[in-house]
Design an enzyme around this catalytic site. Structure first.
Site, PDB file in Angstrom:
ATOM      1  N   GLU A 192       0.845  -1.189   0.000  1.00  0.00           N
ATOM      2  CA  GLU A 192       0.000   0.000   0.000  1.00  0.00           C
ATOM      3  C   GLU A 192       0.885   1.245   0.000  1.00  0.00           C
ATOM      4  O   GLU A 192       0.426   2.344   0.216  1.00  0.00           O
ATOM      5  CB  GLU A 192      -0.997  -0.010   1.153  1.00  0.00           C
ATOM      6  CG  GLU A 192      -0.398  -0.198   2.520  1.00  0.00           C
ATOM      7  CD  GLU A 192      -1.452  -0.392   3.591  1.00  0.00           C
ATOM      8  OE1 GLU A 192      -2.182   0.566   3.861  1.00  0.00           O
ATOM      9  OE2 GLU A 192      -1.533  -1.503   4.141  1.00  0.00           O
ATOM     10  N   HIS A 199      -2.878  -9.702  12.209  1.00  0.00           N
ATOM     11  CA  HIS A 199      -2.337  -8.453  11.673  1.00  0.00           C
ATOM     12  C   HIS A 199      -2.117  -7.534  12.875  1.00  0.00           C
ATOM     13  O   HIS A 199      -3.044  -7.318  13.664  1.00  0.00           O
ATOM     14  CB  HIS A 199      -3.314  -7.821  10.678  1.00  0.00           C
ATOM     15  CG  HIS A 199      -2.953  -6.401  10.371  1.00  0.00           C
ATOM     16  ND1 HIS A 199      -1.752  -6.072   9.805  1.00  0.00           N
ATOM     17  CD2 HIS A 199      -3.596  -5.228  10.587  1.00  0.00           C
ATOM     18  CE1 HIS A 199      -1.678  -4.759   9.676  1.00  0.00           C
ATOM     19  NE2 HIS A 199      -2.791  -4.215  10.142  1.00  0.00           N
ATOM     20  N   CYS A 233      -3.700  -3.400   4.232  1.00  0.00           N
ATOM     21  CA  CYS A 233      -2.841  -4.427   4.846  1.00  0.00           C
ATOM     22  C   CYS A 233      -3.257  -5.855   4.467  1.00  0.00           C
ATOM     23  O   CYS A 233      -2.543  -6.810   4.781  1.00  0.00           O
ATOM     24  CB  CYS A 233      -2.844  -4.279   6.365  1.00  0.00           C
ATOM     25  SG  CYS A 233      -2.462  -2.610   6.895  1.00  0.00           S
TER      26      CYS A 233
HETATM   27  N1  CAA Z   1      -0.156   4.649  30.565  1.00  0.00           N
HETATM   28  C1  CAA Z   1      -0.691   3.498  30.129  1.00  0.00           C
HETATM   29  N2  CAA Z   1      -1.604   3.426  29.100  1.00  0.00           N
HETATM   30  C2  CAA Z   1      -1.954   4.577  28.505  1.00  0.00           C
HETATM   31  C3  CAA Z   1      -1.428   5.817  28.890  1.00  0.00           C
HETATM   32  C4  CAA Z   1      -0.481   5.838  29.980  1.00  0.00           C
HETATM   33  N3  CAA Z   1       0.065   6.971  30.408  1.00  0.00           N
HETATM   34  N4  CAA Z   1      -1.968   6.776  28.099  1.00  0.00           N
HETATM   35  C5  CAA Z   1      -2.814   6.161  27.246  1.00  0.00           C
HETATM   36  N5  CAA Z   1      -2.804   4.824  27.482  1.00  0.00           N
HETATM   37  C6  CAA Z   1      -3.532   3.774  26.776  1.00  0.00           C
HETATM   38  C7  CAA Z   1      -4.981   4.128  26.490  1.00  0.00           C
HETATM   39  O1  CAA Z   1      -5.818   3.814  27.575  1.00  0.00           O
HETATM   40  C8  CAA Z   1      -5.249   3.248  25.277  1.00  0.00           C
HETATM   41  O2  CAA Z   1      -5.426   1.910  25.678  1.00  0.00           O
HETATM   42  P1  CAA Z   1      -6.835   1.175  25.375  1.00  0.00           P
HETATM   43  O3  CAA Z   1      -7.062   1.284  23.897  1.00  0.00           O
HETATM   44  O4  CAA Z   1      -6.579  -0.247  25.810  1.00  0.00           O
HETATM   45  O5  CAA Z   1      -7.854   1.905  26.147  1.00  0.00           O
HETATM   46  C9  CAA Z   1      -3.920   3.257  24.519  1.00  0.00           C
HETATM   47  O6  CAA Z   1      -2.935   3.667  25.472  1.00  0.00           O
HETATM   48  C10 CAA Z   1      -3.887   4.243  23.368  1.00  0.00           C
HETATM   49  O7  CAA Z   1      -4.289   5.477  23.854  1.00  0.00           O
HETATM   50  P2  CAA Z   1      -5.257   6.430  23.033  1.00  0.00           P
HETATM   51  O8  CAA Z   1      -6.408   5.631  22.506  1.00  0.00           O
HETATM   52  O9  CAA Z   1      -5.535   7.628  23.808  1.00  0.00           O
HETATM   53  O10 CAA Z   1      -4.230   6.772  21.829  1.00  0.00           O
HETATM   54  P3  CAA Z   1      -4.400   7.660  20.569  1.00  0.00           P
HETATM   55  O11 CAA Z   1      -5.557   8.549  20.618  1.00  0.00           O
HETATM   56  O12 CAA Z   1      -3.065   8.266  20.411  1.00  0.00           O
HETATM   57  O13 CAA Z   1      -4.677   6.607  19.378  1.00  0.00           O
HETATM   58  C11 CAA Z   1      -4.302   4.862  17.844  1.00  0.00           C
HETATM   59  C12 CAA Z   1      -4.092   5.331  19.278  1.00  0.00           C
HETATM   60  C13 CAA Z   1      -5.760   4.987  17.457  1.00  0.00           C
HETATM   61  C14 CAA Z   1      -3.873   3.405  17.737  1.00  0.00           C
HETATM   62  C15 CAA Z   1      -3.411   5.753  16.901  1.00  0.00           C
HETATM   63  O14 CAA Z   1      -2.053   5.520  17.191  1.00  0.00           O
HETATM   64  C16 CAA Z   1      -3.648   5.495  15.435  1.00  0.00           C
HETATM   65  O15 CAA Z   1      -4.525   6.109  14.821  1.00  0.00           O
HETATM   66  N6  CAA Z   1      -2.843   4.560  14.792  1.00  0.00           N
HETATM   67  C17 CAA Z   1      -2.991   4.230  13.383  1.00  0.00           C
HETATM   68  C18 CAA Z   1      -4.243   3.417  13.109  1.00  0.00           C
HETATM   69  C19 CAA Z   1      -4.145   1.977  13.508  1.00  0.00           C
HETATM   70  O16 CAA Z   1      -3.078   1.438  13.700  1.00  0.00           O
HETATM   71  N7  CAA Z   1      -5.308   1.317  13.594  1.00  0.00           N
HETATM   72  C20 CAA Z   1      -5.363  -0.091  13.923  1.00  0.00           C
HETATM   73  C21 CAA Z   1      -6.571  -0.761  13.339  1.00  0.00           C
HETATM   74  S1  CAA Z   1      -6.633  -0.510  11.562  1.00  0.00           S
HETATM   75  C22 CAA Z   1      -5.441  -1.569  10.946  1.00  0.00           C
HETATM   76  O17 CAA Z   1      -5.045  -2.494  11.593  1.00  0.00           O
HETATM   77  C23 CAA Z   1      -4.889  -1.289   9.579  1.00  0.00           C
HETATM   78  C24 CAA Z   1      -3.542  -0.695   9.730  1.00  0.00           C
HETATM   79  O18 CAA Z   1      -2.552  -1.405   9.841  1.00  0.00           O
HETATM   80  C25 CAA Z   1      -3.430   0.763   9.747  1.00  0.00           C
END
Ligand code: CAA
Length: 438
Positions: A91, A273, A123
């Site tokens: 991709e 994945h 993916c």
């Molecule tokens: N200590 C411990 N844990 C903490 C923390 C701290 N200080 N602060 C936050 N966390 C935890 C949160 O509770 C959360 O855990 P849970 O999901 O278990 O509740 C985790 O850390 C992530 O925190 P946020 O949700 O607040 O993080 P974010 O808003 O930065 O978003 C994300 C995380 C959505 C994965 C972002 O990194 C993102 O958009 N990534 C790209 C998209 C992605 O990878 N999607 C996956 C599914 S799609 C797919 O698989 C296709 C692909 O490859 C892209």
């Protein structure tokens, strides 16, 4: 199912050899979190990640894919002229019209009588390629030749975005053949597809766009759909096998299924994945919940059983994902590489599940048996050596590399794989092979 279909099922087809590759440069995600003012525990605990591979300007989907493929062929003892089908899934394509696969065709010295094209479905593309190759072999069209399926990607998001912590880069190359030495694929598989806008990369952008939280929901919904379809497919294939060999009593796993066993009782491992390791954890809990409901198991036993299953059947195979980051199409197959290299010998003969998710979206859940004697071919993968050979960058070095244009700088000999992107002239990409291959 027709008798013809079950004849096709009986052809033993699957992954014969596996090569992986990841850039020689990496960044500690705790360092990146600190630089962005984020608590490091969000990375280590919240996402379960540790390090991400960083692609320098001399690497792209072609060079990463070619390096993985060269390793699969050289280390797997597969000659270039045995390949009759070359598929490259990515991709992070390098051209809107010219397929990245044709560069690999030249770099690897594959024969002219070889069908080749590039595939895309986020993916899921690598798994789409594996399924096309499997069908090509089962249909008899391969005429004794093998397929080479390469999954290669650089996961890039905007610097400073929340997705920045889930970047990475790497490739996996699968030699797919009859009488495979590593993993025999079962005919049953479950598929789910639905149009969703969870992750995308418009043609004029290098960095992907994502609706992060929504993408997690889409992944889990797709897992539910693929799992339900897998059970339908498995029942259909088991029924056809029973009809074809009436009186044999069926295979061990058909008997277990009839007795009402959740997948975690039947299988040795689950590979997902893995955009970040915590996603695999969320996915496995979801699968366990669904299986518990399906087989009417006592709800109060689910929590402990799911955690135990995750620790023994999922978590041990996440090391590459934890150290390399998201590799999009290759991610699932880096988990397979780690499982095969670390435990292939011990798990030979056992059945494992693989779940592939591609945003947009399409997903597939399928199973396969690690072949008796697979430890020998698994020992050639060299995944742990690749991780050990990397140099850690500072955040400043990573940011500077991210701004450099492709082909703008040549690597030191120890920094490149099988080949590198030497230049882009007149909109044409020029690749050079390393003196010392694979
Ligand atoms: N200590 C411990 N844990 C903490 C923390 C701290 N200080 N602060 C936050 N966390 C935890 C949160 O509770 C959360 O855990 P849970 O999901 O278990 O509740 C985790 O850390 C992530 O925190 P946020 O949700 O607040 O993080 P974010 O808003 O930065 O978003 C994300 C995380 C959505 C994965 C972002 O990194 C993102 O958009 N990534 C790209 C998209 C992605 O990878 N999607 C996956 C599914 S799609 C797919 O698989 C296709 C692909 O490859 C892209």
């Amino acid at each position: 199912m027709s008798q013809g279909a079950s004849d096709r099922d009986r052809r033993e087809v699957g992954i014969d050899a596996l090569g992986v590759y990841t850039p020689r440069l990496a960044l500690s995600l705790e360092d990146l979190a600190r630089a962005r003012g984020i608590a490091p525990e969000k990375v280590t605990v919240g996402l379960g990640a540790h390090t991400m591979a960083v692609a320098p300007p001399w690497e792209d989907a072609v060079t990463l894919g070619a390096s993985a493929a060269a390793r699969a062929l050289a280390r797997g003892g597969v000659a270039a002229d045995e390949i009759g089908l070359l598929l490259l899934a990515t991709e992070t394509a390098v051209d809107h019209a010219k397929p990245a696969s044709i560069f690999l065709h030249e770099l690897l010295g594959l024969p002219t009588s070889c069908r080749t094209f590039e595939l895309k479905h986020a993916c899921y593309g690598g798994t789409a390629g594996l399924m096309v190759a499997t069908e090509w072999l089962r249909s008899g069209a391969a005429r004794g030749r093998k397929a080479l399926v390469v999954a290669s990607d650089i996961a890039r998001y905007d610097i400073g975005s929340s997705a920045e912590l889930t970047q990475g880069a790497g490739a996996a190359a699968l030699v797919v053949s009859e009488a495979p030495r590593l993993l025999r694929l079962d005919p049953a598989s479950g598929v789910y597809a639905s149009q969703v806008y969870d992750f995308w990369r418009p043609l004029d952008r290098r960095e992907a766009l994502v609706d992060g939280k929504f993408s997690l929901d889409c992944y889990l919904t797709a897992l539910d759909g693929a799992l339900a379809d897998y059970h339908r497919s498995h029942a259909g294939h088991a029924g056809a096998t029973r009809d074809a060999g009436a009186g044999s009593g069926g295979s061990a796993h058909e008997r277990e299924d009839a007795a009402g066993a959740p997948l975690a009782d039947r299988l040795a491992a689950f590979l997902y994945h893995t955009p970040f390791p915590k996603m695999a954890y969320k996915a496995h809990l979801r699968l366990m919940e669904s299986e518990w409901r399906r087989w009417g198991r006592a709800a109060d036993l689910l929590g402990e059983a799911a955690e135990r299953s995750y620790s023994g059947q999922v978590e041990p195979w996440l090391t590459m994902a934890r150290q390399v980051g998201n590799t999009y199409t290759a991610s699932l197959y880096l988990c397979l590489a780690w499982l095969a290299e670390q435990q292939g010998r011990a798990l030979a003969g056992r059945e494992i599940a693989l779940f592939s998710y591609g945003s947009g979206c399409c997903a597939e859940l399928f199973t396969g048996h690690l072949q008796p004697g697979c430890g020998e071919i698994a020992a050639t993968i060299g995944a742990a050596d690749l991780l050990r050979a990397r140099r850690l960058l500072s955040v400043e070095e990573y940011e500077a590399l991210s701004r450099e244009a492709g082909g703008s700088r040549a690597p030191e000999p120890h920094e490149a794989g099988f080949c590198h992107l030497a230049a882009i002239r007149d909109h044409k990409r020029i690749y050079e092979r390393a003196a010392c291959p694979a």
